[in-house]
Design an enzyme around this catalytic site. Structure first.
Site, PDB file in Angstrom:
ATOM      1  CG  ASP A 123      31.228  34.519  57.784  1.00  0.00           C
ATOM      2  OD1 ASP A 123      30.082  34.438  58.124  1.00  0.00           O
ATOM      3  OD2 ASP A 123      31.663  35.376  57.096  1.00  0.00           O
ATOM      4  CB  VAL A 172      31.593  32.380  52.232  1.00  0.00           C
ATOM      5  CG1 VAL A 172      31.123  30.984  51.964  1.00  0.00           C
ATOM      6  CG2 VAL A 172      31.314  33.254  51.083  1.00  0.00           C
ATOM      7  CG  ASP A 173      33.044  37.235  56.144  1.00  0.00           C
ATOM      8  OD1 ASP A 173      33.291  37.169  57.313  1.00  0.00           O
ATOM      9  OD2 ASP A 173      32.582  38.246  55.615  1.00  0.00           O
ATOM     10  CG  ASP A 174      33.219  40.855  53.800  1.00  0.00           C
ATOM     11  OD1 ASP A 174      32.233  40.296  53.325  1.00  0.00           O
ATOM     12  OD2 ASP A 174      33.157  41.752  54.640  1.00  0.00           O
TER      13      ASP A 174
END
Ligand code: 6R9
Length: 813
Positions: free
Chosen positions: A683, A612-614
């Protein structure tokens, strides 16, 4: 042999063949019986009692016995030694022989150890730490932490005020224990027949010589040293020499370009850089010194000049005469190092003194300098290595990773050497001179533990199996996988063909940030599900949270976080503690956020479902990407945002942002059985051959091209690399499309970042699909890139919907 199973229920029996409800260590020889020999409900009850405990609710469901994860509705069981079924419905038990000799030989033993590790982390880890050498024992507190941003700055400390040295523990300690004549490293050159080896005593001497030289030129405790070397023995030697004198190494993968190297040099300002003149990988020669020269020119323009460039002469690749030289700065390794004494005092350091920096991609163009400290990392890499590979002193271990990545730090160098293991270091390419090279090396050194990446497995499985089967591979005992999710077909090929259906596969999920394995099979303990990283390592408490940060129990999908610290955790991002907190600890207050989505099945197995991401702020998955983008740009601090969607049967997509400029996406899901499955990142950070690359980094490189006006990069599925890089490029007005231009754009990225980040495809884009507020709609780009043209979704919110048709028309140009 495939054992048909009409019912998902599996039975654990003792070696004598009788049902053993206790699942004690001796029953571990866990065999799965044909359906005629199923357990009775009362057996299951006993099983449940044995296994139930509060601390690990998710494994309680093992009492029902595994019944599959996600879309796997039925499982077929096999025992190691039998070939695996071709369907996705597999459950693979360790053989009796394997479990019988394993360090952890049953689920119950694992659960007891895990329980203690999370209920009494101080006791658990200090017992292990006591087996290492400490000049002075740590203070009263084994660890101290704050993982909750609401309670103050994030802080993780282990074994503070303990005084030690990791190089001493890797080398001197082993020599003193009588392992001086044991081979520490076998080195296999690029060309067949070119090899070398070092015993632990010899390695210690070489490390000391380099350490003495570094001290002599003024490198002191705490100083940074940049290492830009290929897989020569000098690379681990250099890391260990820095550690010996308390210097902080920053290894830059020798596939990075001059610009990336310069960026990392400027960030940590080293006094010296260690490199070599050239290297051969397969048939290609790469002139590393020329790249270093360009990087040093660049960094001095940026105000950071490096005094010394110590250059190893790699005569198999090129000659001294063909190496450009700057007198006064450049020094030949072989001219100076052998003159130094072969013993060198150790610089004793605090457990919390920095050991190394390693840069990793984030979702902005600026890489993050992940900082690891000494004591906790030492204990953690040593312990994870031992258990996840069920290490024995007689093993010969080969990890194909380069030391330029975290895997080469923790599991080529530190973890194995702390265990006194024999490690193989390979300079060349795994398919040179042909696709059998790996197995040639396995037979040559009698390798028993082979640890690699799915991308390599996939690339080798495309060739004829005879490249594998013409070698014996009898020495292999345990296989390992890292870097990205391993798809079940690759898992199966690895297991059946490479491991002759005999060797368990440790699919280790972890990150540069975690220092060591977090979710990993313990090969003698649990039955495996191909594609699941299985269960948390000792001391690790994974939690799956929803978009509001609430922990979800049992079978579910969500964001993978970790509760509480573990000794190998990174302590900060070099020079940017705020970004450390924002990226990893603010998205879900109270937890470390991994950036990965994850599922857990009802048996407690974890399945990583994608990067996913930060993340920072959450919105639900039913919100359209255009809506989210429009909402984001209303924020006074938001300059730009792009949202993409990923299709997934069980998952949703959410968008997080705020607190700063990093806006990110989360893909989440969790299946009903609880195994962890990692399916890749989604992402702005893509995973190419196991390497994390930010799309923003590639875009920044492309727009440096004088004829490029704008670029948007997305990841696409790639048969071998896992993900490939797909770039949409808008040229300056009037510039015609040409193959030559395409090549020079790719070259731009190669030069800016490195060959491994070269786009697989350049797609000409007269315009990019943007919202009226100017945000690129990556969701549409992704669909075009993967040619899912019927699934473009709503394009009515685009400022100019006609660009979509233009892009489709140019798809094959
Ligand atoms: C060790 C390493 C970390 C990211 C991580 C995840 C992916 C790594 C994995 C895996 C599924 C595995 N990843 N191991 N995904 N199964 N066994 O690779 O570190 O380069 O920092 O990458 O790689 O997405 O978040 P790093």
């Amino acid at each position: 042999m495939k054992i048909a199973s009409s019912s998902p229920i599996l039975t654990v029996v003792s070696s004598s063949g009788s049902l053993d409800p206790k699942i004690s260590g001796s029953s571990l020889g866990s065999r799965i019986l044909p359906s005629t020999q199923r357990s009775s409900p009362s057996d299951n009850l006993l099983l449940r009692r044995t296994m139930s405990s509060n601390y690990l609710r998710h494994v309680e469901s093992m009492s029902q016995l595994p019944s599959g994860a996600g879309k796997i509705s039925q499982l077929n069981a096999v025992v190691l030694g039998e070939s695996l079924a071709s369907e996705e419905n597999d459950l693979i038990f360790p053989s009796k022989e394997f479990s019988g000799q394993a360090l952890v030989s049953s689920p119950q033993q694992y659960m007891e150890m895990h329980k203690r590790s999370v209920e009494d982390p101080a006791g658990f880890w200090s017992d292990i730490a006591s087996e290492f050498y400490w000049k002075q024992k740590w203070g009263d507190q084994v660890f101290s932490e704050n993982l909750d941003v609401r309670k103050g700055p994030i802080r993780i400390e282990w074994f503070k005020r303990g005084i030690t040295n990791i190089c001493y523990n890797c080398l001197d300690k082993n020599v003193e224990a009588g392992l001086g004549d044991k081979i520490a490293m076998y080195w296999e050159g690029n060309e067949i027949g070119v090899d070398a080896s070092l015993t632990y005593s010899e390695l210690l001497q070489q490390v000391c010589q380099l350490a003495n030289y570094l001290k002599d030129i003024g490198v002191k405790k705490g100083d940074a040293v940049v290492i830009y070397l290929p897989m020569l023995m000098e690379l681990p030697i250099a890391m260990l020499a820095c550690a010996r004198i308390g210097a902080v190494h920053s290894v830059v993968f020798a596939g990075f370009s001059a610009d990336s190297l310069a960026q990392r040099i400027v960030d940590c300002k080293p006094k010296v850089i260690l490199t070599c003149n050239a290297v051969k990988r397969g048939p290609k020669t790469i002139n590393l010194k020329a790249i270093v020269d360009a990087a040093l020119d660049q960094s001095s323009k940026d105000g950071v000049s490096v005094d010394v460039c110590l250059t190893y002469e790699n005569s198999s690749a090129t000659t001294r005469e063909n190496t450009k030289w700057q007198n006064g700065r450049d020094v030949w390794w072989q001219d100076v190092i052998p003159k130094y004494p072969t013993s060198c005092e150790v610089e004793w350091v605090d457990a919390e003194d920095p050991l190394f920096l390693l840069y990793t991609s984030g979702s902005t163009g600026k890489p993050k300098g992940v900082l690891h400290t000494t004591g906790g990392y030492m204990i953690y890499t040593a312990t994870t290595f031992e258990y996840a590979f069920d290490y024995k002193p007689t093993d010969v271990y080969w990890c194909t990773a380069d030391c330029g990545w975290i895997t080469g730090h923790s599991y080529v160098t530190y973890g194995p050497m702390l265990n006194g293991a024999t490690v193989v270091v390979f300079e060349g390419a795994p398919n040179y001179p042909d696709s059998g090279r790996c197995w040639d090396i396995v037979d040559k050194y009698k390798i028993s533990i082979f640890y690699t990446a799915p991308t390599l497995v996939r690339s080798l499985m495309r060739d004829d199996d005879k490249f594998v089967t013409r070698y014996s591979r009898k020495s292999l005992r345990v296989l390992g996988s890292v870097g990205e999710p391993i798809n079940p077909s690759a898992w199966r090929w690895f297991f059946n063909v490479v491991g002759d259906s005999r060797c368990p596969i440790s699919d280790t999920w972890w990150q540069t940030e975690t220092g060591g394995f977090m979710i990993t099979p313990l090969p003698g303990a649990w039955p495996q599900k191909p594609g699941s990283a299985t269960f948390p390592f000792f001391g690790v408490q994974p939690v799956i949270v929803d978009e509001k940060g609430n922990e979800i129990e049992g079978e579910c999908s969500g964001y993978l976080c970790v509760k509480g610290s573990w000794p190998g955790a990174f302590r900060t991002l070099f020079g940017d503690h705020e970004r450390y907190e924002t990226t990893y600890f603010k998205p879900f207050a109270g937890y470390y956020f991994s950036g990965d989505g994850c599922s857990r099945d009802k048996d407690g197995y974890y399945w990583l479902t994608g990067r996913v991401d930060d993340v920072i702020n959450v919105s639900g998955h039913r919100i359209g990407t255009a809506e989210v983008e429009s909402a984001l740009v209303l924020h006074p601090q938001c300059a730009e945002a792009a949202v993409v969607g990923i299709d997934h049967e069980v998952c949703g997509l959410t968008m997080h942002k705020l607190l700063g400029y990093e806006a990110h996406l989360i893909l989440y899901s969790r299946d009903k059985d609880g195994y962890y499955w990692l399916t890749g990142r989604v992402d702005d950070v893509i995973n190419v051959s196991g390497h994390r690359i930010g799309t923003a980094e590639v875009e920044s490189a492309l727009v440096l091209h004088p004829q490029c006006a704008e670029a948007a990069v997305v990841g696409i599925d790639h048969e071998v690399k896992g993900q490939g890089i797909y770039a949409f490029v808008t040229l300056l007005e009037g510039v015609p499309y040409s193959e030559e231009l395409r090549k020079s754009l790719v070259l731009m990225v190669r030069n800016q970042i490195g060959a491994f980040a070269a786009p697989d495809r350049i797609h000409w884009a007269p315009g990019l699909p943007k919202t009226r507020s100017g945000k690129i709609m990556r969701r549409i780009l992704r669909k075009i890139a993967s040619r899912q043209l019927e699934e473009l979704g709503d394009i009515s919110t685009l400022a100019d919907p006609s660009v979509v048709d233009q892009l489709i028309a140019l798809a094959d140009v």
